[in-house]
Design an enzyme around this catalytic site. Structure first.
Site, PDB file in Angstrom:
ATOM      1  N   ARG A 245       0.855  -1.182   0.000  1.00  0.00           N
ATOM      2  CA  ARG A 245       0.000   0.000   0.000  1.00  0.00           C
ATOM      3  C   ARG A 245       0.891   1.232   0.000  1.00  0.00           C
ATOM      4  O   ARG A 245       1.966   1.249   0.595  1.00  0.00           O
ATOM      5  CB  ARG A 245      -0.932   0.016   1.225  1.00  0.00           C
ATOM      6  N   GLU A 274      -3.941   7.798  -3.950  1.00  0.00           N
ATOM      7  CA  GLU A 274      -4.423   7.352  -5.263  1.00  0.00           C
ATOM      8  C   GLU A 274      -5.752   8.011  -5.610  1.00  0.00           C
ATOM      9  O   GLU A 274      -6.586   8.215  -4.732  1.00  0.00           O
ATOM     10  CB  GLU A 274      -4.577   5.822  -5.252  1.00  0.00           C
ATOM     11  N   HIS A 292      -1.978   0.597  -9.591  1.00  0.00           N
ATOM     12  CA  HIS A 292      -2.579  -0.322  -8.622  1.00  0.00           C
ATOM     13  C   HIS A 292      -3.318  -1.459  -9.338  1.00  0.00           C
ATOM     14  O   HIS A 292      -4.508  -1.695  -9.105  1.00  0.00           O
ATOM     15  CB  HIS A 292      -3.530   0.426  -7.680  1.00  0.00           C
TER      16      HIS A 292
END
Length: 328
Positions: A245, A274, A292
Site C-alpha cells: 500500500r 491514489e 494499482h
C-alpha cells in the site's frame, strides 16, 4: 431461518461502490441476490442508507471504499462485509468486531499475480525495459547514432529484502530465488519454517539489501514504515518496489530521495493518495509506475468474484464462510 430471506424474496446485498467487473457479479447472481446499488441513487449516501438499507445484513465492498464507523452506524442490521480484495486497510476491523459484523476477503487468491508484478517491476527498473520501449516507439533508435539509454544491471546475485513474508512475500521470495538472488526479510515475527535471514529492523534490512520489496499490509504500525532513514540506508544503488500500500512509504521523502539521486530507482504499483501520483516521478527514467493493478488479471478477478459470491451464498445459507478474516 436463513439470513435475509423473507417471504421468498431474494436476500438484499448492499453495494455502496461497485467492485471491478460488477456487471459480471450481476449476471451471475441476479437470481440469487438483490443488489442495492447506492451509487445509482440521487440521494446522499447517508439518506439512501437510512431509507433503503437499515435492514440489510450483507454488504459487498469494492475494495477501496472506506467502511468505517460513520458508514456502519447507518446499518444497524449489518452482519457481513465481503470484500473481493486481499487488503483490509479500507475496513475498520475493530469497529466491525465491536458491532458483530464479520468480514470475508480474498485471502491469498491474488498472491501469485502480485508477486509476478513485483518481480516485473524490479526487472524493468534494472534493465530499463520501459525506457527502451519508449526509445524505440518514439523513433529515436532509428534517428540517432548514439544510444543514450543507460546500461542496465544484472538481477542474478542481487540481495532482495522482503518486507512482509506472508503469502505474497513468500511468492516473491520463490521467484527471486529462481533468478539467483539472495533473500532476507522483515516481518511481524520471525518465521522458523524459512531459512532466510530475518531482520527485526527495517533499517538493518535496507542496509543489507540491494532492493526492498514491500509486501505487507497497511496498518498503524506500518504507516510510513519506509521513512527517509530507511531510504538512505538502502543507498544510491538501491531500489524500492511497492506492491503493498502506498502509505507504507513516506512518499514525499521517497520522491525527494529519487529526485536527488539518494536511491537508485523505484517500481511502484501503489501510492499514498491514489489516483494522484507525484508529478516529479513522471520524468524519472529510473522509476516505473503502475496504477494499482497488481492483482488485476482475468484469472484472479474471476477467482475473487467466485470467492466473494461463495461467501455471500454461505452467509445466507447459514454455512461457514469460505474466507473469513480471523479475529476481525
Amino acid at each position: 431461518m436463513t439470513h435475509g430471506i423473507i417471504h421468498g424474496h431474494l436476500p438484499q446485498v448492499l453495494v455502496v461502490r461497485p467492485p471491478e467487473s460488477f456487471s459480471l457479479y450481476q449476471s451471475q447472481c441476479s437470481h440469487k441476490f438483490h443488489f442495492l446499488k447506492a451509487w445509482e441513487s440521487p440521494l446522499p449516501l447517508d439518506q439512501f442508507l437510512s431509507t433503503h438499507a437499515r435492514n440489510v445484513q450483507a454488504m459487498l465492498s469494492c475494495g477501496i471504499f472506506p467502511i468505517k464507523a460513520d458508514l456502519l452506524c447507518h446499518l444497524p442490521s449489518l452482519r457481513l462485509v465481503v470484500t473481493p480484495s486481499s487488503g483490509l486497510n479500507h475496513i475498520d476491523l475493530s469497529e466491525c468486531r465491536r458491532r458483530g459484523v464479520t468480514v470475508a476477503y480474498a485471502g491469498s487468491v491474488a498472491s501469485c499475480d502480485v508477486a509476478d508484478l513485483a518481480v516485473g517491476l524490479r526487472i524493468d527498473v534494472l534493465r530499463k525495459i520501459s525506457v527502451a520501449d519508449r526509445y524505440v516507439k518514439q523513433g529515436l533508435w532509428a534517428s540517432k547514432t548514439s544510444y543514450p539509454i543507460p546500461l542496465g544491471s544484472k538481477l542474478k546475485g542481487k540481495r532482495i529484502g522482503i518486507i512482509g513474508l506472508g503469502s505474497i512475500g513468500q511468492e516473491v521470495a520463490t521467484r527471486f530465488e529462481a533468478f539467483g538472488c539472495s533473500i532476507s526479510y522483515n516481518s511481524r515475527k520471525q518465521k522458523p519454517s524459512f531459512s532466510y535471514p530475518f531482520y527485526s529492523s527495517v533499517f538493518e534490512l535496507a542496509t543489507n539489501s540491494d532492493a526492498l520489496v514491500i509486501c505487507c499490509g497497511l496498518s498503524d504500525q506500518t504507516h510510513h514504515l519506509i521513512n527517509k532513514e530507511v531510504l538512505l540506508a538502502l543507498g544510491k544503488e538501491g531500489v524500492i518496489i511497492n506492491v503493498g500500500r502506498g502509505a507504507i512509504i513516506d512518499e514525499k521523502e521517497m520522491v525527494q530521495c529519487l529526485v536527488q539521486g539518494d536511491i537508485g530507482g523505484a517500481g511502484l504499483d501503489v501510492f499514498e493518495n491514489e489516483p494522484n501520483v507525484p508529478k516529479e516521478l513522471f520524468a524519472l527514467d529510473n522509476v516505473v509506475l503502475s496504477p494499482h493493478r497488481a492483482a488485476f488479471t482475468h484469472e484472479t478477478l474471476a477467482s475473487m468474484r467466485e470467492l466473494a459470491i461463495g461467501n455471500l451464498e454461505a452467509f445466507f445459507l447459514n454455512k461457514p464462510l469460505l474466507s473469513q478474516v480471523m479475529n476481525n
